[in-house]
Scaffold this motif. Structure first.
Motif, PDB file in Angstrom:
ATOM      1  N   ASP A  45       0.830  -1.206   0.000  1.00  0.00           N
ATOM      2  CA  ASP A  45       0.000   0.000   0.000  1.00  0.00           C
ATOM      3  C   ASP A  45       0.867   1.260   0.000  1.00  0.00           C
ATOM      4  O   ASP A  45       0.566   2.242   0.680  1.00  0.00           O
ATOM      5  N   GLY A  46       1.978   1.222  -0.731  1.00  0.00           N
ATOM      6  CA  GLY A  46       2.857   2.378  -0.887  1.00  0.00           C
ATOM      7  C   GLY A  46       3.930   2.532   0.166  1.00  0.00           C
ATOM      8  O   GLY A  46       4.831   3.356   0.012  1.00  0.00           O
ATOM      9  N   ALA A  47       3.876   1.767   1.234  1.00  0.00           N
ATOM     10  CA  ALA A  47       4.869   1.877   2.311  1.00  0.00           C
ATOM     11  C   ALA A  47       5.981   0.856   2.100  1.00  0.00           C
ATOM     12  O   ALA A  47       5.701  -0.309   1.788  1.00  0.00           O
ATOM     13  N   PRO A  48       7.251   1.257   2.275  1.00  0.00           N
ATOM     14  CA  PRO A  48       8.340   0.283   2.153  1.00  0.00           C
ATOM     15  C   PRO A  48       8.252  -0.743   3.282  1.00  0.00           C
ATOM     16  O   PRO A  48       8.253  -0.394   4.454  1.00  0.00           O
ATOM     17  N   ALA A  49       8.127  -2.015   2.892  1.00  0.00           N
ATOM     18  CA  ALA A  49       7.903  -3.085   3.867  1.00  0.00           C
ATOM     19  C   ALA A  49       9.119  -3.960   4.088  1.00  0.00           C
ATOM     20  O   ALA A  49       9.232  -4.619   5.114  1.00  0.00           O
TER      21      ALA A  49
ATOM     22  N   VAL B 110      24.791 -16.421  -7.597  1.00  0.00           N
ATOM     23  CA  VAL B 110      24.345 -15.167  -7.005  1.00  0.00           C
ATOM     24  C   VAL B 110      24.072 -15.382  -5.524  1.00  0.00           C
ATOM     25  O   VAL B 110      23.435 -16.360  -5.134  1.00  0.00           O
ATOM     26  N   GLU B 111      24.539 -14.448  -4.719  1.00  0.00           N
ATOM     27  CA  GLU B 111      24.292 -14.507  -3.281  1.00  0.00           C
ATOM     28  C   GLU B 111      23.138 -13.580  -2.917  1.00  0.00           C
ATOM     29  O   GLU B 111      23.069 -12.439  -3.380  1.00  0.00           O
ATOM     30  N   ILE B 112      22.235 -14.089  -2.102  1.00  0.00           N
ATOM     31  CA  ILE B 112      21.237 -13.229  -1.469  1.00  0.00           C
ATOM     32  C   ILE B 112      21.939 -12.667  -0.243  1.00  0.00           C
ATOM     33  O   ILE B 112      22.153 -13.363   0.746  1.00  0.00           O
ATOM     34  N   VAL B 113      22.332 -11.416  -0.347  1.00  0.00           N
ATOM     35  CA  VAL B 113      23.171 -10.798   0.679  1.00  0.00           C
ATOM     36  C   VAL B 113      22.353 -10.428   1.902  1.00  0.00           C
ATOM     37  O   VAL B 113      22.751 -10.703   3.037  1.00  0.00           O
ATOM     38  N   LEU B 114      21.232  -9.776   1.664  1.00  0.00           N
ATOM     39  CA  LEU B 114      20.362  -9.341   2.752  1.00  0.00           C
ATOM     40  C   LEU B 114      18.912  -9.515   2.327  1.00  0.00           C
ATOM     41  O   LEU B 114      18.575  -9.334   1.155  1.00  0.00           O
ATOM     42  N   PHE B 115      18.093  -9.852   3.287  1.00  0.00           N
ATOM     43  CA  PHE B 115      16.673 -10.062   3.020  1.00  0.00           C
ATOM     44  C   PHE B 115      15.917  -9.902   4.329  1.00  0.00           C
ATOM     45  O   PHE B 115      16.334 -10.425   5.358  1.00  0.00           O
ATOM     46  N   GLY B 116      14.823  -9.169   4.285  1.00  0.00           N
ATOM     47  CA  GLY B 116      14.012  -9.070   5.487  1.00  0.00           C
ATOM     48  C   GLY B 116      12.877  -8.083   5.339  1.00  0.00           C
ATOM     49  O   GLY B 116      12.788  -7.338   4.361  1.00  0.00           O
ATOM     50  N   LEU B 117      12.037  -8.078   6.347  1.00  0.00           N
ATOM     51  CA  LEU B 117      10.858  -7.225   6.397  1.00  0.00           C
ATOM     52  C   LEU B 117      10.909  -6.323   7.622  1.00  0.00           C
ATOM     53  O   LEU B 117      11.477  -6.697   8.657  1.00  0.00           O
ATOM     54  N   ARG B 118      10.265  -5.167   7.518  1.00  0.00           N
ATOM     55  CA  ARG B 118      10.068  -4.323   8.684  1.00  0.00           C
ATOM     56  C   ARG B 118       9.042  -5.006   9.591  1.00  0.00           C
ATOM     57  O   ARG B 118       8.143  -5.701   9.125  1.00  0.00           O
ATOM     58  N   ALA B 119       9.181  -4.823  10.891  1.00  0.00           N
ATOM     59  CA  ALA B 119       8.349  -5.517  11.882  1.00  0.00           C
ATOM     60  C   ALA B 119       6.841  -5.422  11.623  1.00  0.00           C
ATOM     61  O   ALA B 119       6.145  -6.435  11.754  1.00  0.00           O
ATOM     62  N   PRO B 120       6.297  -4.274  11.220  1.00  0.00           N
ATOM     63  CA  PRO B 120       4.840  -4.230  11.023  1.00  0.00           C
ATOM     64  C   PRO B 120       4.331  -5.131   9.884  1.00  0.00           C
ATOM     65  O   PRO B 120       3.127  -5.344   9.773  1.00  0.00           O
ATOM     66  N   PHE B 121       5.236  -5.651   9.073  1.00  0.00           N
ATOM     67  CA  PHE B 121       4.833  -6.426   7.905  1.00  0.00           C
ATOM     68  C   PHE B 121       5.128  -7.918   8.033  1.00  0.00           C
ATOM     69  O   PHE B 121       4.933  -8.672   7.092  1.00  0.00           O
ATOM     70  N   THR B 122       5.584  -8.347   9.194  1.00  0.00           N
ATOM     71  CA  THR B 122       5.872  -9.766   9.388  1.00  0.00           C
ATOM     72  C   THR B 122       4.599 -10.532   9.724  1.00  0.00           C
ATOM     73  O   THR B 122       3.587  -9.949  10.115  1.00  0.00           O
ATOM     74  N   GLY B 123       4.657 -11.847   9.533  1.00  0.00           N
ATOM     75  CA  GLY B 123       3.543 -12.708   9.892  1.00  0.00           C
ATOM     76  C   GLY B 123       2.379 -12.686   8.924  1.00  0.00           C
ATOM     77  O   GLY B 123       1.288 -13.159   9.255  1.00  0.00           O
TER      78      GLY B 123
END
Length: 177
Positions: free
Chosen positions: A83-87, A101-114
């Motif tokens: 919805d337009g917010a970086p997650a 290719v290496e996946i160097v970093l990957f993750g979500l901001r806390a409000p978008f987990t689960g």
């Protein structure tokens, strides 16, 4: 933040063929994944801290802006927006020597987990990693550790990654802060 263990356990995983890939993509018009085509160090630092602070990500904080800009100019970063917010984001290191290719970093901001967004973003990252792999004998690989999200290792394995190495070492001081 949880207590820091005395030992850092790093698990290395790889996918040796695109046939191993088990995507889990969501069909949701609220989701948009865009490449970070400009070298935007302040925005990247925002993402890095917003995603990684809970998991004690520290390494990129140690880089100067110039050093980080040089890394970003080579790597590919894809940002998930909800919805337009970086997650969250996934960062890929290119296949320079035909090794993969290496996946160097990957993750979500806390409000978008689960919400299943991690498996979606990871799937998009893996698909792009295989597109970037230059060699038929290449691979896609990733590292996780016991400081990461408790669902990280399971997500990697469900997408088709296999463990190829586990290393244990005393917890580095930079992760204790």
């Amino acid at each position: 933040m949880t207590a820091v263990p005395d030992e850092l356990v790093t698990t290395s995983l790889e996918m040796l063929s695109p046939d191993q890939f088990q995507p889990a993509l969501l069909d949701d018009p609220a989701l948009l994944i865009l490449p970070l085509t400009a070298v935007d160090v302040p925005f990247y630092r925002f993402l890095y801290d917003a995603v990684g602070d809970a998991w004690r990500w520290r390494d990129r904080r140690l880089l100067t802006d110039a050093a980080l800009a040089a890394v970003l100019a080579v790597n590919e970063t894809y940002v998930l927006y909800v919805d337009g917010a970086p997650a969250g984001y996934v960062e890929l290191s290119p296949d320079v020597a035909g090794e993969g290719v290496e996946i160097v970093l990957f993750g979500l901001r806390a409000p978008f987990t689960g919400r299943g967004l991690g498996k979606h973003l990871l799937s998009v990252g893996i698909r792009r990693a295989w597109e970037l792999t230059r060699s038929a004998t290449g691979r896609v690989w990733v590292h996780t550790c016991n400081l990461d999200s408790p669902v990280a290792l399971e997500n990697y394995q469900k997408r088709g990654f296999m463990i190829y190495d586990v290393r244990r070492e005393p917890m580095p001081e930079r992760y204790r802060r």
